[in-house]
Scaffold this active site. Structure first.
Site, PDB file in Angstrom:
ATOM      1  N   ASP A  19      41.220  33.534  31.044  1.00 46.97           N
ATOM      2  CA  ASP A  19      40.422  33.934  32.390  1.00 46.97           C
ATOM      3  C   ASP A  19      41.184  35.139  32.541  1.00 46.97           C
ATOM      4  O   ASP A  19      42.176  35.324  32.485  1.00 46.97           O
ATOM      5  CB  ASP A  19      39.879  33.121  33.291  1.00 46.97           C
ATOM      6  CG  ASP A  19      39.071  33.844  34.440  1.00 46.97           C
ATOM      7  OD1 ASP A  19      38.353  34.447  34.125  1.00 46.97           O
ATOM      8  OD2 ASP A  19      39.689  32.663  35.797  1.00 46.97           O
ATOM      9  N   ASN A  21      40.242  38.876  31.491  1.00 45.20           N
ATOM     10  CA  ASN A  21      39.884  39.664  30.357  1.00 45.20           C
ATOM     11  C   ASN A  21      39.100  41.277  31.675  1.00 45.20           C
ATOM     12  O   ASN A  21      39.081  42.053  31.114  1.00 45.20           O
ATOM     13  CB  ASN A  21      39.113  39.047  29.352  1.00 45.20           C
ATOM     14  CG  ASN A  21      39.247  38.166  28.544  1.00 45.20           C
ATOM     15  OD1 ASN A  21      40.565  38.344  28.640  1.00 45.20           O
ATOM     16  ND2 ASN A  21      38.551  37.526  27.763  1.00 45.20           N
ATOM     17  N   ARG A  23      39.335  41.201  34.837  1.00 44.72           N
ATOM     18  CA  ARG A  23      40.137  42.084  35.887  1.00 44.72           C
ATOM     19  C   ARG A  23      40.956  43.212  35.017  1.00 44.72           C
ATOM     20  O   ARG A  23      41.618  44.392  35.085  1.00 44.72           O
ATOM     21  CB  ARG A  23      40.870  40.800  36.432  1.00 44.72           C
ATOM     22  CG  ARG A  23      39.898  40.191  37.601  1.00 44.72           C
ATOM     23  CD  ARG A  23      40.753  39.464  38.991  1.00 44.72           C
ATOM     24  NE  ARG A  23      39.775  38.337  37.363  1.00 44.72           N
ATOM     25  CZ  ARG A  23      40.713  37.186  37.869  1.00 44.72           C
ATOM     26  NH1 ARG A  23      41.065  36.705  38.638  1.00 44.72           N
ATOM     27  NH2 ARG A  23      40.053  35.980  37.292  1.00 44.72           N
ATOM     28  N   THR A  65      28.010  27.687  29.705  1.00 47.28           N
ATOM     29  CA  THR A  65      26.933  27.497  29.995  1.00 47.28           C
ATOM     30  C   THR A  65      26.364  28.162  30.901  1.00 47.28           C
ATOM     31  O   THR A  65      25.078  28.665  31.547  1.00 47.28           O
ATOM     32  CB  THR A  65      26.058  25.524  30.374  1.00 47.28           C
ATOM     33  OG1 THR A  65      26.752  25.272  30.996  1.00 47.28           O
ATOM     34  CG2 THR A  65      26.315  25.270  29.071  1.00 47.28           C
ATOM     35  N   ASN A  67      27.640  31.369  31.629  1.00 45.78           N
ATOM     36  CA  ASN A  67      28.057  32.552  31.398  1.00 45.78           C
ATOM     37  C   ASN A  67      26.763  34.075  31.228  1.00 45.78           C
ATOM     38  O   ASN A  67      26.367  34.774  31.498  1.00 45.78           O
ATOM     39  CB  ASN A  67      29.176  33.050  29.826  1.00 45.78           C
ATOM     40  CG  ASN A  67      30.270  32.514  30.356  1.00 45.78           C
ATOM     41  OD1 ASN A  67      31.228  32.462  29.126  1.00 45.78           O
ATOM     42  ND2 ASN A  67      31.035  32.816  31.420  1.00 45.78           N
ATOM     43  N   ARG A 187      45.148  27.348  32.619  1.00 48.70           N
ATOM     44  CA  ARG A 187      44.274  28.696  32.887  1.00 48.70           C
ATOM     45  C   ARG A 187      44.657  29.956  33.743  1.00 48.70           C
ATOM     46  O   ARG A 187      45.883  29.666  34.641  1.00 48.70           O
ATOM     47  CB  ARG A 187      43.082  28.064  34.046  1.00 48.70           C
ATOM     48  CG  ARG A 187      41.675  29.191  34.732  1.00 48.70           C
ATOM     49  CD  ARG A 187      41.232  28.633  35.368  1.00 48.70           C
ATOM     50  NE  ARG A 187      40.119  29.815  36.237  1.00 48.70           N
ATOM     51  CZ  ARG A 187      39.085  29.773  35.500  1.00 48.70           C
ATOM     52  NH1 ARG A 187      38.131  28.605  35.816  1.00 48.70           N
ATOM     53  NH2 ARG A 187      37.938  30.589  36.182  1.00 48.70           N
ATOM     54  N   SER A 195      35.759  24.689  36.792  1.00 48.18           N
ATOM     55  CA  SER A 195      35.003  26.299  36.337  1.00 48.18           C
ATOM     56  C   SER A 195      34.007  24.893  35.036  1.00 48.18           C
ATOM     57  O   SER A 195      33.598  25.192  33.954  1.00 48.18           O
ATOM     58  CB  SER A 195      34.991  27.149  35.952  1.00 48.18           C
ATOM     59  OG  SER A 195      35.845  27.706  36.621  1.00 48.18           O
TER      60      SER A 195
HETATM   61  C1  FPP Z   1      36.744  35.143  30.716  1.00 47.09           C
HETATM   62  O1  FPP Z   1      37.247  36.012  31.546  1.00 47.09           O
HETATM   63  C2  FPP Z   1      36.441  35.673  29.109  1.00 47.09           C
HETATM   64  C3  FPP Z   1      35.759  35.149  29.126  1.00 47.09           C
HETATM   65  C4  FPP Z   1      34.310  34.794  29.458  1.00 47.09           C
HETATM   66  C5  FPP Z   1      34.952  34.919  27.436  1.00 47.09           C
HETATM   67  C6  FPP Z   1      36.725  34.490  26.443  1.00 47.09           C
HETATM   68  C7  FPP Z   1      36.395  35.269  26.072  1.00 47.09           C
HETATM   69  C8  FPP Z   1      37.699  36.230  24.734  1.00 47.09           C
HETATM   70  C9  FPP Z   1      38.954  34.977  24.907  1.00 47.09           C
HETATM   71  C10 FPP Z   1      37.585  37.064  23.626  1.00 47.09           C
HETATM   72  C11 FPP Z   1      38.143  36.942  22.776  1.00 47.09           C
HETATM   73  C12 FPP Z   1      37.351  36.038  22.310  1.00 47.09           C
HETATM   74  C13 FPP Z   1      36.535  35.060  21.524  1.00 47.09           C
HETATM   75  C14 FPP Z   1      36.369  33.389  20.621  1.00 47.09           C
HETATM   76  C15 FPP Z   1      35.259  36.284  21.246  1.00 47.09           C
HETATM   77  P1  FPP Z   1      36.126  37.036  32.337  1.00 47.09           P
HETATM   78  O2  FPP Z   1      35.883  37.664  31.906  1.00 47.09           O
HETATM   79  O3  FPP Z   1      36.148  35.705  33.558  1.00 47.09           O
HETATM   80  O4  FPP Z   1      37.393  37.642  33.315  1.00 47.09           O
HETATM   81  P2  FPP Z   1      37.195  37.711  34.280  1.00 47.09           P
HETATM   82  O5  FPP Z   1      37.496  36.477  35.452  1.00 47.09           O
HETATM   83  O6  FPP Z   1      38.500  38.608  34.733  1.00 47.09           O
HETATM   84  O7  FPP Z   1      35.963  38.962  34.896  1.00 47.09           O
END
Ligand code: FPP
Length: 260
Positions: A19, A21, A23, A65, A67, A187, A195
């Site tokens: 979790d 990416n 942010r 599911t 997302n 996490r 989640s």
């Molecule tokens: C959560 O961060 C991440 C995801 C929903 C996707 C996970 C994807 C990767 C780690 C990319 C590379 C790997 C693959 C398998 C494609 P978020 O988007 O919920 O971040 P946030 O909570 O900061 O908004």
């Protein structure tokens, strides 16, 4: 404590919610897509670190599911990116001895993503190293509901005896039927939620919430989480009566006797 090599305190099965990416990217003035790209690098170094630590099963949440609720652009990117990452990284992972598995639901998932996951499974099927399970279009509640409905259907068709369901019989119908229970659930990003990830399988997992966004997660974070795990006292609901001598009592706040 050292986590190098395979010791009995290394968790056999680690599950990770990658979790943060979005942010990470937004904090740098970048788009969420850039965050996912950085997330791929973090995933590869985590797999490498898990292998070196002697972890047998590593299960990661790549797309849930839930997302599908994200913007159509991000969903489209994540579908394409999942397919691309698997295609680009499969041979590298194969050379590391990794066995790739997909766990997830077929409905809604892009057929091209399923094809790529199946090709990666086939390519690495004979490997005996770490089992990397990619959870793509996975949600734990629907996994359990699907399992129960399939059991009902199998009873109706005579494939399954009409007997009370047990934990063991239900477990055989879960998408994760070939995986052991989760030992360590990690996490990133500082959020402290499950989640809808591996609810059944994490019934007695140890939880470590790491206060770093996924693209910054590295071998040190993984090894620190493994060290925390190694220091935990897992009781699985049991308890050991070990009264301390009078001189060492700490008053009413005794640890033992909790619900496990
Ligand atoms: C959560 O961060 C991440 C995801 C929903 C996707 C996970 C994807 C990767 C780690 C990319 C590379 C790997 C693959 C398998 C494609 P978020 O988007 O919920 O971040 P946030 O909570 O900061 O908004």
């Amino acid at each position: 404590m050292s986590t190098k090599g395979n010791s009995k305190n290394v968790p056999a099965h680690i599950a990770i919610v990658m979790d943060g990416n979005g942010r990470w990217a937004n904090a740098r003035g970048l788009t969420r897509v850039e965050g996912h790209k950085a997330g791929e690098i973090a995933l590869m170094r985590t797999i490498d670190a898990a292998i070196k630590a002697g972890v047998k099963y590593l299960t990661v949440f790549a797309f849930s599911t839930e997302n599908w609720k994200r913007s159509p652009e991000e969903v489209k990117f994540l579908m394409n990116y999942n397919r691309e990452v698997i295609r680009r990284r499969s041979s590298e992972l194969d050379s590391w001895g990794v066995k790739i598995k997909w766990v997830g639901r077929r409905p809604k998932l892009w057929p091209s993503v399923i094809d790529e996951l199946k090709a990666a499974e086939k390519l690495t099927a004979k490997n005996t190293g770490t089992v990397l399970t990619m959870c793509v279009n996975y949600g734990s509640r629907i996994e359990i509901v699907d399992a129960i409905n399939q059991m009902r259907a199998d009873v109706a068709s005579g494939k399954l005896a009409d007997k009370p369901i047990t934990e063991k019989s239900l477990g055989k119908y879960l998408l994760t039927k070939d995986l052991p229970d989760v030992d360590l659930f990690i996490r990133s990003s500082g959020e402290q939620r499950i989640s809808n990830f591996l609810l059944w399988q994490s019934a007695y997992a140890e939880f470590v919430f790491v206060d770093v966004l996924w693209p910054d997660f590295d071998a040190e974070h993984l090894n620190a989480a493994i060290d925390q795990y190694a220091g935990r006292n897992r009781r699985f609901g049991g308890a050991v009566d070990a009264p301390k001598p009078a001189s060492k009592r700490v008053g009413k706040a005794q640890k033992s006797g909790s619900k496990g």
